[in-house]
Design a protein around this motif. Structure first.
Motif, PDB file in Angstrom:
ATOM      1  N   GLY A  16       0.810  -1.211   0.000  1.00 15.29           N
ATOM      2  CA  GLY A  16       0.000   0.000   0.000  1.00 15.29           C
ATOM      3  C   GLY A  16       0.840   1.255   0.000  1.00 15.29           C
ATOM      4  O   GLY A  16       1.989   1.260  -0.408  1.00 15.29           O
ATOM      5  N   ASP A  17       0.234   2.335   0.478  1.00 15.84           N
ATOM      6  CA  ASP A  17       0.865   3.648   0.440  1.00 15.84           C
ATOM      7  C   ASP A  17       0.950   4.265   1.825  1.00 15.84           C
ATOM      8  O   ASP A  17       0.077   4.052   2.668  1.00 15.84           O
ATOM      9  CB  ASP A  17       0.050   4.603  -0.433  1.00 15.84           C
ATOM     10  CG  ASP A  17       0.061   4.208  -1.895  1.00 15.84           C
ATOM     11  OD1 ASP A  17       1.138   3.834  -2.379  1.00 15.84           O
ATOM     12  OD2 ASP A  17      -0.990   4.286  -2.537  1.00 15.84           O
ATOM     13  N   ALA A  18       1.994   5.064   2.038  1.00 21.52           N
ATOM     14  CA  ALA A  18       2.137   5.880   3.236  1.00 21.52           C
ATOM     15  C   ALA A  18       3.032   7.058   2.878  1.00 21.52           C
ATOM     16  O   ALA A  18       4.125   6.865   2.329  1.00 21.52           O
ATOM     17  CB  ALA A  18       2.734   5.089   4.391  1.00 21.52           C
ATOM     18  N   THR A  19       2.583   8.261   3.184  1.00 20.99           N
ATOM     19  CA  THR A  19       3.328   9.472   2.884  1.00 20.99           C
ATOM     20  C   THR A  19       3.378  10.346   4.127  1.00 20.99           C
ATOM     21  O   THR A  19       2.349  10.616   4.745  1.00 20.99           O
ATOM     22  CB  THR A  19       2.666  10.257   1.733  1.00 20.99           C
ATOM     23  OG1 THR A  19       2.592   9.407   0.578  1.00 20.99           O
ATOM     24  CG2 THR A  19       3.459  11.504   1.382  1.00 20.99           C
ATOM     25  N   LEU A  20       4.571  10.787   4.474  1.00 20.29           N
ATOM     26  CA  LEU A  20       4.772  11.680   5.607  1.00 20.29           C
ATOM     27  C   LEU A  20       5.141  13.054   5.071  1.00 20.29           C
ATOM     28  O   LEU A  20       6.053  13.183   4.250  1.00 20.29           O
ATOM     29  CB  LEU A  20       5.899  11.154   6.503  1.00 20.29           C
ATOM     30  CG  LEU A  20       6.320  12.027   7.678  1.00 20.29           C
ATOM     31  CD1 LEU A  20       5.184  12.144   8.693  1.00 20.29           C
ATOM     32  CD2 LEU A  20       7.575  11.475   8.330  1.00 20.29           C
ATOM     33  N   GLY A  40      -0.554  -1.353   4.452  1.00 23.47           N
ATOM     34  CA  GLY A  40      -1.411  -2.488   4.793  1.00 23.47           C
ATOM     35  C   GLY A  40      -1.338  -2.875   6.253  1.00 23.47           C
ATOM     36  O   GLY A  40      -0.485  -2.409   7.004  1.00 23.47           O
ATOM     37  N   GLY A  41      -2.261  -3.752   6.646  1.00 14.46           N
ATOM     38  CA  GLY A  41      -2.281  -4.242   8.013  1.00 14.46           C
ATOM     39  C   GLY A  41      -0.940  -4.851   8.399  1.00 14.46           C
ATOM     40  O   GLY A  41      -0.259  -5.463   7.577  1.00 14.46           O
ATOM     41  N   HIS A  70      -8.758   6.465   1.568  1.00 14.27           N
ATOM     42  CA  HIS A  70      -9.897   5.577   1.368  1.00 14.27           C
ATOM     43  C   HIS A  70      -9.688   4.333   2.228  1.00 14.27           C
ATOM     44  O   HIS A  70      -8.632   4.143   2.806  1.00 14.27           O
ATOM     45  CB  HIS A  70     -10.119   5.230  -0.111  1.00 14.27           C
ATOM     46  CG  HIS A  70      -8.972   4.555  -0.781  1.00 14.27           C
ATOM     47  ND1 HIS A  70      -7.856   5.224  -1.220  1.00 14.27           N
ATOM     48  CD2 HIS A  70      -8.777   3.253  -1.095  1.00 14.27           C
ATOM     49  CE1 HIS A  70      -7.021   4.370  -1.781  1.00 14.27           C
ATOM     50  NE2 HIS A  70      -7.551   3.160  -1.715  1.00 14.27           N
ATOM     51  N   TYR A  71     -10.717   3.531   2.334  1.00 15.51           N
ATOM     52  CA  TYR A  71     -10.740   2.484   3.345  1.00 15.51           C
ATOM     53  C   TYR A  71     -10.246   1.123   2.888  1.00 15.51           C
ATOM     54  O   TYR A  71     -10.469   0.135   3.569  1.00 15.51           O
ATOM     55  CB  TYR A  71     -12.159   2.364   3.920  1.00 15.51           C
ATOM     56  CG  TYR A  71     -12.604   3.640   4.579  1.00 15.51           C
ATOM     57  CD1 TYR A  71     -11.936   4.142   5.679  1.00 15.51           C
ATOM     58  CD2 TYR A  71     -13.691   4.356   4.085  1.00 15.51           C
ATOM     59  CE1 TYR A  71     -12.326   5.324   6.292  1.00 15.51           C
ATOM     60  CE2 TYR A  71     -14.095   5.533   4.695  1.00 15.51           C
ATOM     61  CZ  TYR A  71     -13.411   6.006   5.795  1.00 15.51           C
ATOM     62  OH  TYR A  71     -13.796   7.167   6.392  1.00 15.51           O
ATOM     63  N   ASP A  72      -9.535   1.041   1.784  1.00 19.52           N
ATOM     64  CA  ASP A  72      -8.929  -0.229   1.396  1.00 19.52           C
ATOM     65  C   ASP A  72      -7.832  -0.578   2.402  1.00 19.52           C
ATOM     66  O   ASP A  72      -7.142   0.311   2.930  1.00 19.52           O
ATOM     67  CB  ASP A  72      -8.311  -0.141  -0.003  1.00 19.52           C
ATOM     68  CG  ASP A  72      -9.356  -0.058  -1.110  1.00 19.52           C
ATOM     69  OD1 ASP A  72     -10.549  -0.238  -0.803  1.00 19.52           O
ATOM     70  OD2 ASP A  72      -8.970   0.203  -2.260  1.00 19.52           O
ATOM     71  N   GLY A  77      -5.006  -0.179   6.811  1.00 19.89           N
ATOM     72  CA  GLY A  77      -4.577  -1.228   7.736  1.00 19.89           C
ATOM     73  C   GLY A  77      -3.452  -0.831   8.666  1.00 19.89           C
ATOM     74  O   GLY A  77      -3.476  -1.112   9.856  1.00 19.89           O
ATOM     75  N   GLY A  78      -2.416  -0.163   8.137  1.00 21.53           N
ATOM     76  CA  GLY A  78      -1.309   0.253   8.976  1.00 21.53           C
ATOM     77  C   GLY A  78      -1.675   1.343   9.963  1.00 21.53           C
ATOM     78  O   GLY A  78      -1.064   1.454  11.022  1.00 21.53           O
TER      79      GLY A  78
END
Length: 82
Positions: A16-20, A40-41, A70-72, A77-78
């Protein structure tokens, strides 16, 4: 007062994605931060460790904002682990 802006795309290895986003006041003490998505989880620790490496301890305990686009699971999850 001007600010420096940093955008970090966190490597969470195909989960998935994560941006700081970090804004630091030039010549001042203020720092503002936002996390957009958390991967993700099970990736909460990866995201937290990355944030901790970028922000001093006094700042890592309180992100100013967390956004879930969005809730995917590969975006939300993370965040639930944080």
């Amino acid at each position: 007062m001007p600010w420096n802006l940093e955008i970090h795309h966190i490597d969470i290895v195909t989960a998935g994605d994560a941006t700081l986003i970090i804004a630091r006041e030039v010549g001042g003490p203020r720092v503002r931060s936002a996390l957009i998505d958390g991967g993700g989880g099970g990736k909460g620790d990866t995201v937290h460790n990355y944030i901790a490496a970028q922000l001093p301890n006094s700042e890592v305990d309180q992100l100013n904002i967390i956004v879930c686009t969005h809730y995917d699971n590969d975006h939300l999850g993370g965040l639930t682990n944080l």
